[in-house]
Write a protein that holds these residues in place. Structure first.
Motif, PDB file in Angstrom:
ATOM      1  N   LEU A  21      28.467  31.233  36.126  1.00  0.00           N
ATOM      2  CA  LEU A  21      28.138  32.600  35.762  1.00  0.00           C
ATOM      3  C   LEU A  21      26.779  32.977  36.307  1.00  0.00           C
ATOM      4  CD1 LEU A  21      28.813  35.133  34.128  1.00  0.00           C
ATOM      5  CD2 LEU A  21      27.683  34.045  32.179  1.00  0.00           C
ATOM      6  N   ALA A  78      32.705  45.193  39.283  1.00  0.00           N
ATOM      7  CA  ALA A  78      31.773  44.079  39.363  1.00  0.00           C
ATOM      8  C   ALA A  78      31.035  44.117  40.697  1.00  0.00           C
ATOM      9  CB  ALA A  78      32.506  42.759  39.217  1.00  0.00           C
ATOM     10  N   THR A 119      28.657  36.960  40.924  1.00  0.00           N
ATOM     11  CA  THR A 119      29.298  38.177  40.430  1.00  0.00           C
ATOM     12  C   THR A 119      28.521  38.691  39.228  1.00  0.00           C
ATOM     13  OG1 THR A 119      31.471  37.384  41.132  1.00  0.00           O
ATOM     14  CG2 THR A 119      31.428  39.214  39.573  1.00  0.00           C
ATOM     15  N   ALA A 121      29.029  41.270  36.360  1.00  0.00           N
ATOM     16  CA  ALA A 121      30.086  42.058  35.749  1.00  0.00           C
ATOM     17  C   ALA A 121      29.590  43.432  35.320  1.00  0.00           C
ATOM     18  CB  ALA A 121      30.662  41.318  34.542  1.00  0.00           C
ATOM     19  N   TYR A 126      21.279  41.118  35.579  1.00  0.00           N
ATOM     20  CA  TYR A 126      20.967  39.919  36.370  1.00  0.00           C
ATOM     21  C   TYR A 126      19.468  39.881  36.649  1.00  0.00           C
ATOM     22  CZ  TYR A 126      20.752  36.548  40.159  1.00  0.00           C
ATOM     23  OH  TYR A 126      20.432  35.465  40.944  1.00  0.00           O
ATOM     24  N   ASP A 209      34.229  30.288  35.751  1.00  0.00           N
ATOM     25  CA  ASP A 209      34.843  31.578  36.076  1.00  0.00           C
ATOM     26  C   ASP A 209      35.502  32.248  34.872  1.00  0.00           C
ATOM     27  OD1 ASP A 209      36.811  29.631  36.122  1.00  0.00           O
ATOM     28  OD2 ASP A 209      37.716  30.271  38.002  1.00  0.00           O
ATOM     29  N   GLN A 212      33.129  34.508  33.227  1.00  0.00           N
ATOM     30  CA  GLN A 212      32.900  35.798  33.863  1.00  0.00           C
ATOM     31  C   GLN A 212      33.903  36.841  33.370  1.00  0.00           C
ATOM     32  OE1 GLN A 212      31.914  35.960  38.006  1.00  0.00           O
ATOM     33  NE2 GLN A 212      31.476  33.778  38.089  1.00  0.00           N
ATOM     34  N   GLN A 215      32.691  37.750  29.926  1.00  0.00           N
ATOM     35  CA  GLN A 215      31.496  38.581  30.035  1.00  0.00           C
ATOM     36  C   GLN A 215      31.878  40.035  30.319  1.00  0.00           C
ATOM     37  OE1 GLN A 215      29.162  38.340  33.640  1.00  0.00           O
ATOM     38  NE2 GLN A 215      27.254  38.395  32.494  1.00  0.00           N
ATOM     39  N   CYS A 216      32.780  40.225  31.260  1.00  0.00           N
ATOM     40  CA  CYS A 216      33.263  41.565  31.588  1.00  0.00           C
ATOM     41  C   CYS A 216      33.944  42.205  30.375  1.00  0.00           C
ATOM     42  CB  CYS A 216      34.232  41.485  32.767  1.00  0.00           C
ATOM     43  SG  CYS A 216      35.143  43.003  33.109  1.00  0.00           S
ATOM     44  N   ASN A 240      29.016  26.387  29.959  1.00  0.00           N
ATOM     45  CA  ASN A 240      28.639  26.853  31.287  1.00  0.00           C
ATOM     46  C   ASN A 240      27.278  26.305  31.714  1.00  0.00           C
ATOM     47  OD1 ASN A 240      29.429  28.710  33.534  1.00  0.00           O
ATOM     48  ND2 ASN A 240      27.468  29.641  33.021  1.00  0.00           N
ATOM     49  N   VAL A 286      37.406  40.272  38.296  1.00  0.00           N
ATOM     50  CA  VAL A 286      36.786  38.991  38.645  1.00  0.00           C
ATOM     51  C   VAL A 286      37.563  38.312  39.772  1.00  0.00           C
ATOM     52  CG1 VAL A 286      36.194  36.692  37.802  1.00  0.00           C
ATOM     53  CG2 VAL A 286      35.748  38.705  36.375  1.00  0.00           C
TER      54      VAL A 286
END
Length: 440
Positions: A21, A78, A119, A121, A126, A209, A212, A215-216, A240, A286
């Motif tokens: 992630l 994303a 990525t 999301a 970030y 993954d 992710q 998270q989205c 993770n 994703v």
């Protein structure tokens, strides 16, 4: 070579990519030495689209030689493999790239490009760090975040049409789920050392993954609003972080099991009418960001224009990961006399797309057949070889997966046992009452 693991119905084995992630991409199995070095960021020139984002932190602390940008994805898709550019004061030089990034500088503008998959999301933030030779604090200006996933297109070509993509995804879903219908509700611990394997693309809890997707999904729907997976966030983060710190796939699901019934909640997230659309959107998003968009850009780079070739590349990306697919591309290039990896390869010394796809499939066949984990999935390659021989380049003719590797290349290959399906050019499908295995 970075690898992605196969899901094989004969053995009940399914697999997942290792991406991490918002971090450096890692393989789903034990780390292996790359046969080829990763591409430098400048090797793939992309027409990037501006991503909708908000910069919530923008500082540079001179005494620490350390800059921090925090940007939030405020768009509807994303952000895959972002490119971050910023202006520094005149005379300042950017230096010391952080893991997963490389930079170039033109005048005052420093441009940072990903060297591994990342990525961000929807609604996620970030933190991006950079360094310069300046001991004086400042605020970076003209900060831009761009990505091909935000509306840019790859040079020399585009992806698949909507119907062609349906056919490509239906084919891959046969290998992944034994049905052309994408299985968003699937969740199972197949005890392959990667935790729970989930959804349409085999997102795994132990390889960075599945988190992710969650998270989205959390960004779209809260626990109070029916998000059954939100309660697992802390446990997923623990797993993770362990994956990222060790570089090893995480088999344990203990943290998740202490919270609830993961497989039941994953399935219910798709099977519940109120949450189905959001959960499906996140899996699609994703999957596109990690696999579809990067491999379509690879196709464009190498001058590969035919839908059948792109479908074969997409399946390889899902099966082997983006780096694994790139490795196979290079092997095919080398086998055809392009050891220098000149791009585009089509037209180089007379290389045709048919000759290139044939060699690519042979190289992938050898990788699958030579690995005990993948050997029983070798028939998935034969389906694309049959369509190549039939000339179904635009996927405009109905096709079947009524072909095995042994039908194309000899009896030494095992039979994978996939159920034969018939897929129409619009992506609809059926199960034929009878068929005969053949490679043409």
């Amino acid at each position: 070579m970075e690898t992605r693991c196969s899901r094989t119905w004969v053995l009940g084995q399914r697999g997942c990519a290792g991406v991490g992630l918002l971090m450096l991409a890692l393989g789903c199995g034990a780390a292996e030495e790359r046969e080829f070095p990763p591409e430098a960021p400048g090797e793939v020139v992309r027409e990037l689209g501006a991503c909708t984002h908000a910069v919530t932190t923008n500082t540079y602390v001179g005494p620490d030689y350390w800059g921090t940008l925090v940007f939030k994805n405020t768009g509807t898709v994303a952000i895959a493999n972002p490119r971050v550019s910023l202006d520094v004061p005149s005379g300042v030089t950017c230096d010391d790239d952080q893991p997963g990034w490389a930079h170039t500088q033109s005048g005052r503008t420093c441009t940072f490009t990903r060297t591994s998959s990342l990525t961000v999301a929807v609604n996620a933030s970030y933190t991006f760090n950079y360094s310069t030779d300046s001991s004086t604090s400042f605020t970076a200006t003209h900060v831009k975040v761009q990505s091909d996933s935000c509306g840019g297109t790859a040079p020399g070509g585009t992806g698949l049409t909507a119907n062609q993509k349906k056919v490509a995804e239906a084919l891959t879903s046969i290998w992944e789920n034994d049905t052309p219908t994408l299985d968003y509700a699937y969740s199972e611990n197949i005890h392959d050392g990667r935790g729970y394997t989930n959804g349409r693309a085999g997102f795994c809890t132990g390889t960075g993954d599945a988190i992710q997707v969650v998270q989205c999904y959390r960004a779209l729907r809260t626990e109070a609003n029916g998000n059954r997976l939100s309660k697992y966030w802390s446990a997923l983060t623990v797993i993770n972080n362990r994956f990222l710190s060790t570089g090893q796939s995480q088999a344990s699901t203990a943290e998740l099991d202490a919270v609830g019934g993961w497989t039941t909640d994953w399935a219910a997230s798709f099977n519940t009418a109120a949450t189905k659309a959001d959960f499906k959107q996140c899996q699609d998003q994703v999957s596109d960001a990690l696999y579809y968009t990067p491999i379509m850009n690879e196709a464009a780079k190498w001058g590969l224009t035919q839908a059948l070739t792109k479908a074969a590349l997409y399946d390889a990306a899902i099966n082997h990961g983006e780096d694994g697919a790139r490795d196979l591309i290079r092997k095919a290039n080398t086998a055809l006399g392009n050891s220098a990896q000149v791009a585009p390869v089509i037209g180089y010394n007379g290389i045709t797309e048919s000759a290139w796809l044939q060699k690519f499939l042979e190289k992938r066949r050898d990788v699958l057949a030579g690995d005990s984990t993948w050997a029983d999935a070798v028939d998935r390659v034969a389906a694309y070889e049959k369509q190549r021989r039939l000339g179904n380049w635009d996927l405009g003719t109905a096709l079947r997966n009524d072909v095995r590797a042994r039908d194309c290349w000899g009896t030494t290959y095992p039979s994978s046992g996939y159920t034969v399906r018939a897929i129409n050019p619009d992506g609809t499908w059926s199960t034929p009452a009878s068929f005969t295995y053949a490679c043409q």
